[in-house]
Design a protein around this motif. Structure first.
Motif, short mmCIF file in Angstrom:
data_model
loop_
_atom_site.label_atom_id
_atom_site.label_comp_id
_atom_site.label_asym_id
_atom_site.label_seq_id
_atom_site.Cartn_x
_atom_site.Cartn_y
_atom_site.Cartn_z
N PRO A 94 38.90 14.93 69.14
CA PRO A 94 38.83 13.67 68.38
C PRO A 94 37.44 13.35 67.85
CG PRO A 94 40.17 13.39 70.35
CD PRO A 94 39.52 14.74 70.47
N LEU A 95 36.41 13.54 68.69
CA LEU A 95 35.04 13.26 68.25
C LEU A 95 34.56 14.33 67.27
CD1 LEU A 95 32.29 11.86 68.32
CD2 LEU A 95 31.77 13.14 70.43
N ALA A 114 36.11 13.98 63.88
CA ALA A 114 35.60 12.79 63.19
C ALA A 114 34.21 13.05 62.62
CB ALA A 114 35.58 11.59 64.13
N THR A 129 41.30 20.39 66.77
CA THR A 129 40.26 20.02 65.80
C THR A 129 40.71 20.36 64.39
OG1 THR A 129 38.55 20.43 67.47
CG2 THR A 129 37.83 20.33 65.17
N ILE A 137 42.74 17.85 62.73
CA ILE A 137 42.03 16.64 62.32
C ILE A 137 41.19 16.87 61.07
CG2 ILE A 137 40.27 14.96 63.03
CD1 ILE A 137 41.17 15.48 65.94
N LYS A 195 33.65 5.14 68.54
CA LYS A 195 35.02 4.66 68.67
C LYS A 195 36.00 5.80 68.93
CE LYS A 195 38.54 1.99 66.17
NZ LYS A 195 38.84 1.25 64.90
N GLU A 196 35.80 6.94 68.26
CA GLU A 196 36.75 8.05 68.34
C GLU A 196 36.59 8.89 69.61
OE1 GLU A 196 35.86 7.35 63.92
OE2 GLU A 196 34.78 7.30 65.84
N THR A 197 35.49 8.73 70.33
CA THR A 197 35.23 9.57 71.49
C THR A 197 36.24 9.29 72.59
OG1 THR A 197 32.88 9.55 70.94
CG2 THR A 197 33.48 10.29 73.14
N ALA A 198 36.90 10.35 73.06
CA ALA A 198 38.00 10.20 74.02
C ALA A 198 37.50 10.27 75.46
CB ALA A 198 39.06 11.28 73.76
N PRO A 244 32.44 3.31 64.77
CA PRO A 244 33.09 4.52 64.28
C PRO A 244 32.06 5.59 63.94
CG PRO A 244 33.88 2.56 63.12
CD PRO A 244 32.68 2.15 63.90
N GLN A 251 31.84 7.58 61.38
CA GLN A 251 31.38 7.50 59.99
C GLN A 251 30.24 6.50 59.86
OE1 GLN A 251 33.13 9.15 57.01
NE2 GLN A 251 31.03 8.81 56.36
#
Length: 321
Positions: free
Chosen positions: A26-27, A30, A57, A60, A203-206, A297, A299
């Motif tokens: 996820p990270l 992103a 990955t 994504i 935010k995206e870090t799991a 996030p 971005q």
């Protein structure tokens, strides 16, 4: 065009460092979608896990990303088989002090033949020189300010030395979390930067929310270096676990402390990142954590870093001597 971006086919000269239990699909996806270069933190993982992370990955992002490996002889054939099968765009080689040229040359050639670009994170300047001679595409030098496994010199010392000696792109790492840090790295001779701690709070870090909050709430002087007795010191946020580690190192010889440290450190990173135990788990953030003030996030993190870097450089041009 920035030569790092040109070589690695990315839009922005920012790498997300490979952090175990943090830099998962996820990270990484992103970061790559945002124009940077995401690296999966799978250096000690099983082949099945690595292949699964590569697959996730690719679901994504269709942009370049990498996997990391530790330059330990017994691990390299295992990783090379994955590289040849899965063909990740980048192989990121973490090093332990004392690179062997022949080993590097052998595996760098195999990884290049599989179509991968290669980045080496060098622990010392002499290892950076060996990596370049063996054919690496870029070198990271990480100052002791950084989180996780760290070295013995500051970024301000390592980056200019590397820039003076190497012809390949130099990536500055350690103590960078915003545009000011990026501008400083560029001023010292870096072509790109690597960040880790700030992405822990993305935010995206799991990872467990407790771990993100620990980074956001960390204040100055709240990280410590443990594991000096192992020869591989590690920076983490101070807690019950780090107190126990430092007590062992203070009261026992390095040899005995090394064994005892391994016992209490086992699974400590997973305990924090997955289970959310902020007292007995390891939160491997860098000294820069106090500048990470909110969860954002990916971005936004990348774009604000670049914009802050540009602004800082513009301000520097107005400096009067």
């Amino acid at each position: 065009m920035n030569r790092f971006c040109e070589i690695f086919n990315v839009e922005k000269p920012i790498i997300c460092g490979p952090m175990a239990w943090v830099s998962t699909a996820p990270l990484v996806g992103a970061v790559s979608n945002a124009g940077g270069l995401g690296i999966l933190g799978v250096g000690f993982a099983t082949a099945d896990f690595v292949e699964q992370q590569i697959k996730e990955t690719r679901e994504i992002t269709d942009k370049p990303f990498g996997i990391n490996v530790v330059m330990i002889p017994g691990m390299l054939d295992h990783v090379t088989a994955i590289v040849q099968k899965e063909k990740p765009p980048v192989v990121y080689a973490d090093t332990i002090i004392g690179l062997d040229y022949d080993m590097c040359k052998k595996y760098f050639d195999l990884w290049h033949e599989a179509g991968a670009k290669i980045i080496v994170k060098a622990s010392i300047i002499s290892d950076a020189v060996i990596a370049e001679k063996a054919g690496v595409d870029a070198v990271i030098v990480k100052g002791w300010e950084g989180g996780g496994h760290t070295t013995f010199e500051a970024s301000t010392v390592l980056i200019p030395q590397a820039a003076d000696l190497l012809s390949v792109p130099v990536i500055g790492s350690g103590g960078i979390a915003d545009g000011r840090g990026m501008a400083a790295a560029i001023a010292l001779g870096a072509d790109a930067i690597e960040m880790g701690t700030v992405f822990m709070a993305a935010k995206e870090t799991a990872i467990h929310p407790n771990a993100k909050q620990a980074v956001v709430e960390a204040k100055d002087f709240e990280t410590v270096i443990t594991g000096t007795c192992t020869g591989e010191p590690c920076r983490q946020i101070k807690n019950v676990l780090s107190d126990k580690m430092l007590e062992l190192e203070a009261n026992y010889s390095y040899e005995i402390a090394n064994d005892k440290l391994k016992e209490i450190a086992a699974s400590s990173l997973k305990n924090a990142m997955v289970n959310g135990d902020m007292e007995n788990g390891a939160v491997m953030a860098g000294q820069i954590a106090p500048l990470v003030k909110e969860i954002k996030p990916v971005q936004q993190i990348i774009d604000e870093t670049l914009e802050g870097c540009k602004k800082t450089i513009q301000q520097m041009q107005k400096y009067e001597f």
